[in-house]
Design a protein around this motif. Structure first.
Motif, PDB file in Angstrom:
ATOM      1  N   ASP A 245       0.842  -1.193   0.000  1.00 17.10           N
ATOM      2  CA  ASP A 245       0.000   0.000   0.000  1.00 17.10           C
ATOM      3  C   ASP A 245       0.874   1.239   0.000  1.00 17.10           C
ATOM      4  OD1 ASP A 245      -2.488   1.352  -0.015  1.00 17.10           O
ATOM      5  OD2 ASP A 245      -2.428   1.625   2.158  1.00 17.10           O
ATOM      6  N   LEU A 246       0.511   2.194  -0.833  1.00 16.27           N
ATOM      7  CA  LEU A 246       1.195   3.482  -0.874  1.00 16.27           C
ATOM      8  C   LEU A 246       0.463   4.448   0.052  1.00 16.27           C
ATOM      9  CD1 LEU A 246       3.574   4.880  -2.415  1.00 16.27           C
ATOM     10  CD2 LEU A 246       1.848   5.783  -3.980  1.00 16.27           C
ATOM     11  N   SER A 247       1.221   5.224   0.832  1.00 17.47           N
ATOM     12  CA  SER A 247       0.617   6.165   1.777  1.00 17.47           C
ATOM     13  C   SER A 247      -0.165   7.250   1.028  1.00 17.47           C
ATOM     14  CB  SER A 247       1.696   6.798   2.648  1.00 17.47           C
ATOM     15  OG  SER A 247       2.612   7.527   1.851  1.00 17.47           O
ATOM     16  N   PRO A 248      -1.136   7.895   1.688  1.00 23.19           N
ATOM     17  CA  PRO A 248      -1.928   8.924   1.019  1.00 23.19           C
ATOM     18  C   PRO A 248      -1.105  10.062   0.436  1.00 23.19           C
ATOM     19  CG  PRO A 248      -3.020   8.247   3.033  1.00 23.19           C
ATOM     20  CD  PRO A 248      -1.683   7.564   3.024  1.00 23.19           C
ATOM     21  N   ASP A 249       0.042  10.397   1.044  1.00 23.55           N
ATOM     22  CA  ASP A 249       0.879  11.464   0.491  1.00 23.55           C
ATOM     23  C   ASP A 249       1.771  10.985  -0.644  1.00 23.55           C
ATOM     24  OD1 ASP A 249       2.936  10.051   1.708  1.00 23.55           O
ATOM     25  OD2 ASP A 249       3.350  11.567   3.228  1.00 23.55           O
ATOM     26  N   GLY A 250       1.759   9.683  -0.917  1.00 21.77           N
ATOM     27  CA  GLY A 250       2.512   9.132  -2.029  1.00 21.77           C
ATOM     28  C   GLY A 250       3.992   8.968  -1.790  1.00 21.77           C
ATOM     29  N   HIS A 251       4.470   9.184  -0.561  1.00 21.84           N
ATOM     30  CA  HIS A 251       5.913   9.167  -0.302  1.00 21.84           C
ATOM     31  C   HIS A 251       6.406   7.941   0.450  1.00 21.84           C
ATOM     32  CE1 HIS A 251       6.111  13.090  -1.972  1.00 21.84           C
ATOM     33  NE2 HIS A 251       5.490  13.685  -0.978  1.00 21.84           N
ATOM     34  N   ARG A 252       5.490   7.079   0.893  1.00 24.57           N
ATOM     35  CA  ARG A 252       5.896   5.920   1.676  1.00 24.57           C
ATOM     36  C   ARG A 252       5.144   4.687   1.214  1.00 24.57           C
ATOM     37  NH1 ARG A 252       5.093  10.355   5.397  1.00 24.57           N
ATOM     38  NH2 ARG A 252       7.118  11.102   6.083  1.00 24.57           N
ATOM     39  N   LEU A 253       5.865   3.595   1.136  1.00 23.52           N
ATOM     40  CA  LEU A 253       5.281   2.335   0.696  1.00 23.52           C
ATOM     41  C   LEU A 253       5.490   1.294   1.784  1.00 23.52           C
ATOM     42  CD1 LEU A 253       4.084   0.587  -1.694  1.00 23.52           C
ATOM     43  CD2 LEU A 253       6.471   0.054  -2.274  1.00 23.52           C
ATOM     44  N   VAL A 254       4.452   0.528   2.068  1.00 21.83           N
ATOM     45  CA  VAL A 254       4.580  -0.628   2.944  1.00 21.83           C
ATOM     46  C   VAL A 254       4.302  -1.877   2.122  1.00 21.83           C
ATOM     47  CG1 VAL A 254       2.169  -0.445   3.772  1.00 21.83           C
ATOM     48  CG2 VAL A 254       3.864  -1.738   5.097  1.00 21.83           C
ATOM     49  N   VAL A 255       5.165  -2.860   2.267  1.00 24.60           N
ATOM     50  CA  VAL A 255       5.025  -4.159   1.607  1.00 24.60           C
ATOM     51  C   VAL A 255       5.071  -5.217   2.688  1.00 24.60           C
ATOM     52  CG1 VAL A 255       6.098  -5.779  -0.009  1.00 24.60           C
ATOM     53  CG2 VAL A 255       6.105  -3.324  -0.522  1.00 24.60           C
ATOM     54  N   ARG A 256       4.201  -6.225   2.585  1.00 22.63           N
ATOM     55  CA  ARG A 256       4.187  -7.233   3.625  1.00 22.63           C
ATOM     56  C   ARG A 256       4.399  -8.634   3.062  1.00 22.63           C
ATOM     57  NH1 ARG A 256      -0.851  -8.966   7.020  1.00 22.63           N
ATOM     58  NH2 ARG A 256       0.810 -10.393   7.610  1.00 22.63           N
ATOM     59  N   THR A 257       4.954  -9.469   3.931  1.00 24.16           N
ATOM     60  CA  THR A 257       4.974 -10.903   3.721  1.00 24.16           C
ATOM     61  C   THR A 257       4.143 -11.509   4.848  1.00 24.16           C
ATOM     62  OG1 THR A 257       6.931 -11.310   5.084  1.00 24.16           O
ATOM     63  CG2 THR A 257       7.307 -10.701   2.768  1.00 24.16           C
ATOM     64  N   TYR A 258       4.095 -12.830   4.922  1.00 20.82           N
ATOM     65  CA  TYR A 258       3.365 -13.460   6.022  1.00 20.82           C
ATOM     66  C   TYR A 258       4.002 -13.129   7.368  1.00 20.82           C
ATOM     67  CZ  TYR A 258       1.206 -16.357   2.387  1.00 20.82           C
ATOM     68  OH  TYR A 258       0.528 -16.803   1.277  1.00 20.82           O
ATOM     69  N   ARG A 259       5.272 -12.787   7.376  1.00 20.47           N
ATOM     70  CA  ARG A 259       5.981 -12.659   8.648  1.00 20.47           C
ATOM     71  C   ARG A 259       6.503 -11.283   8.964  1.00 20.47           C
ATOM     72  NH1 ARG A 259      11.948 -13.738   8.309  1.00 20.47           N
ATOM     73  NH2 ARG A 259      12.544 -13.367   6.165  1.00 20.47           N
ATOM     74  N   GLU A 260       6.495 -10.331   7.994  1.00 18.82           N
ATOM     75  CA  GLU A 260       7.204  -9.076   8.218  1.00 18.82           C
ATOM     76  C   GLU A 260       6.638  -7.953   7.360  1.00 18.82           C
ATOM     77  OE1 GLU A 260      11.928  -8.058   8.986  1.00 18.82           O
ATOM     78  OE2 GLU A 260      11.332  -9.840   7.873  1.00 18.82           O
ATOM     79  N   LEU A 261       6.757  -6.714   7.867  1.00 20.03           N
ATOM     80  CA  LEU A 261       6.429  -5.514   7.106  1.00 20.03           C
ATOM     81  C   LEU A 261       7.720  -4.821   6.692  1.00 20.03           C
ATOM     82  CD1 LEU A 261       3.616  -4.026   9.398  1.00 20.03           C
ATOM     83  CD2 LEU A 261       3.346  -5.595   7.462  1.00 20.03           C
ATOM     84  N   PHE A 262       7.754  -4.332   5.453  1.00 18.85           N
ATOM     85  CA  PHE A 262       8.904  -3.614   4.909  1.00 18.85           C
ATOM     86  C   PHE A 262       8.440  -2.215   4.515  1.00 18.85           C
ATOM     87  CE2 PHE A 262       9.642  -8.071   4.342  1.00 18.85           C
ATOM     88  CZ  PHE A 262      11.009  -8.265   4.478  1.00 18.85           C
ATOM     89  N   PHE A 263       9.167  -1.193   4.983  1.00 18.60           N
ATOM     90  CA  PHE A 263       8.786   0.196   4.729  1.00 18.60           C
ATOM     91  C   PHE A 263       9.825   0.875   3.841  1.00 18.60           C
ATOM     92  CE2 PHE A 263       6.789  -1.075   8.672  1.00 18.60           C
ATOM     93  CZ  PHE A 263       5.502  -0.568   8.562  1.00 18.60           C
ATOM     94  N   TYR A 264       9.337   1.646   2.857  1.00 18.85           N
ATOM     95  CA  TYR A 264      10.205   2.278   1.870  1.00 18.85           C
ATOM     96  C   TYR A 264       9.854   3.750   1.707  1.00 18.85           C
ATOM     97  CZ  TYR A 264      11.045  -2.564   0.391  1.00 18.85           C
ATOM     98  OH  TYR A 264      11.368  -3.886   0.358  1.00 18.85           O
ATOM     99  N   GLU A 265      10.877   4.525   1.339  1.00 21.28           N
ATOM    100  CA  GLU A 265      10.652   5.879   0.850  1.00 21.28           C
ATOM    101  C   GLU A 265      10.385   5.795  -0.652  1.00 21.28           C
ATOM    102  OE1 GLU A 265      10.425   8.535   2.600  1.00 21.28           O
ATOM    103  OE2 GLU A 265      11.636   8.355   4.415  1.00 21.28           O
TER     104      GLU A 265
END
Length: 324
Positions: A245-265
């Protein structure tokens, strides 16, 4: 009423009980997962533990047994949109972080072969559309997948226990340059480009995109390869990418697996510059966690397919992030 965070004060107050009691629940649930003990030992996530965890709540709507994607509304306060995995009705469900039923809508004439994720994006017929990725393919046997989009319905337009119908739906059939792909995560940038992230094949995690103008062709379109996605989820069965999911401001992305969340600029073009800036383990929180959605700059909602709870669940997690 528009609300960029997708959550009300009532929901936030209810979303975080005592941390230690929830951690005990996580430990018990992890031990109850069939066949999971060996996998857990092999795939311990490397990020910092969540700062706060909300209750893992079974959906009130018993039709929501296999929630595989979720997104938070930006138009209707407190609303989460989700859907079931493949083989179920072609329907979207309105719920909230307390897992209450807020309505459901059947998509006329559409097929749920393998719906895997849902996202928000620009809409030719209104301010915001919901996009659904009918793009899952565990065995990599389908030559094409389909994207659906339609104006976001107003869940307040019908009683919470009612089911409406949506007929004004655009669909786009897509294929990939190197043959079938298994994809469970999609997100959109502000220009309407759909990004698709593969689950985790023999060639690692790959990313594709479909631009907004490709919806106008009326033909099967070939998604453009963007190359490898900067993630190393591991190699076990718990390591597949299942949502984004991309954040509402469009500057942050979260990606998930079954075990972990990954956060990106993310830059203005929806591109991820490099490795994740933070990771956050959620292993054991859900039976089979698949969906993820931003609620605000700190919290994300997670949804799960059925497991020991007997149906899908929703939970809220706050992770330690560099921008907080």
């Amino acid at each position: 009423m528009s609300h960029p965070h997708g959550g009300s004060k009532e929901l936030e107050d209810a979303a975080f009980p005592g941390y230690h009691s929830v951690m005990r629940r996580m430990a018990l649930l992890a031990s109850a997962l069939a066949g999971a003990s060996c996998a857990l030992a092999q795939t311990s996530p490397g990020g910092e533990k969540p700062l706060r965890i909300g209750p893992v709540t079974p959906f009130e709507d018993r039709a929501l047994s296999e929630s595989s994607g979720v997104v938070a509304s930006r138009q209707f306060e407190g609303i989460l949109w989700t859907h079931n995995d493949g083989g179920n009705e072609a329907a979207v469900y309105a719920t909230d972080t307390l897992a209450r039923r807020r309505g459901a809508y059947l998509l006329d004439g559409m097929e749920n072969r393998d719906w895997e994720d849902i996202a928000l994006g620009p809409c030719p017929a209104g301010p915001i559309c919901l996009y659904i990725g009918n793009v899952g393919d565990n065995l990599r046997r389908y030559q094409t997948g389909t994207l659906y989009r339609f104006p976001e319905p107003d869940p307040g337009s019908l009683p919470p226990d009612a089911t409406g119908r949506i007929s004004a739906i655009d669909s786009l059939v897509i294929r990939y340059p190197n043959g079938p792909e298994d994809i469970e995560a999609i997100y959109l940038d502000r220009a309407g480009t759909v990004f698709l992230i593969t689950k985790n094949g023999t060639d690692g995690v790959q990313r594709y995109r479909v631009t907004a103008d490709q919806w106008e062709t009326g033909d099967i379109v070939t998604a453009e390869s963007v190359g490898p996605f900067p993630i190393e989820p591991g190699t076990t069965r718990l390591a597949g990418v299942t949502g984004a999911d991309l954040s509402p401001d469009g500057h942050r992305l979260v990606v998930r697996t079954y075990r972990e969340l990954f956060f990106y600029e993310v830059d203005s073009n929806g591109d991820v510059g490099g490795a994740p800036v933070a990771t956050c383990p959620v292993l054991g929180l859900e039976s089979q966690g698949e969906g993820v959605a931003w609620l605000d700059t700190e919290r994300v909602a997670l949804t799960s397919e059925r497991g020991v709870f007997g149906r899908g669940t929703v939970a809220v997690v706050r992770c330690k992030l560099p921008w907080n």
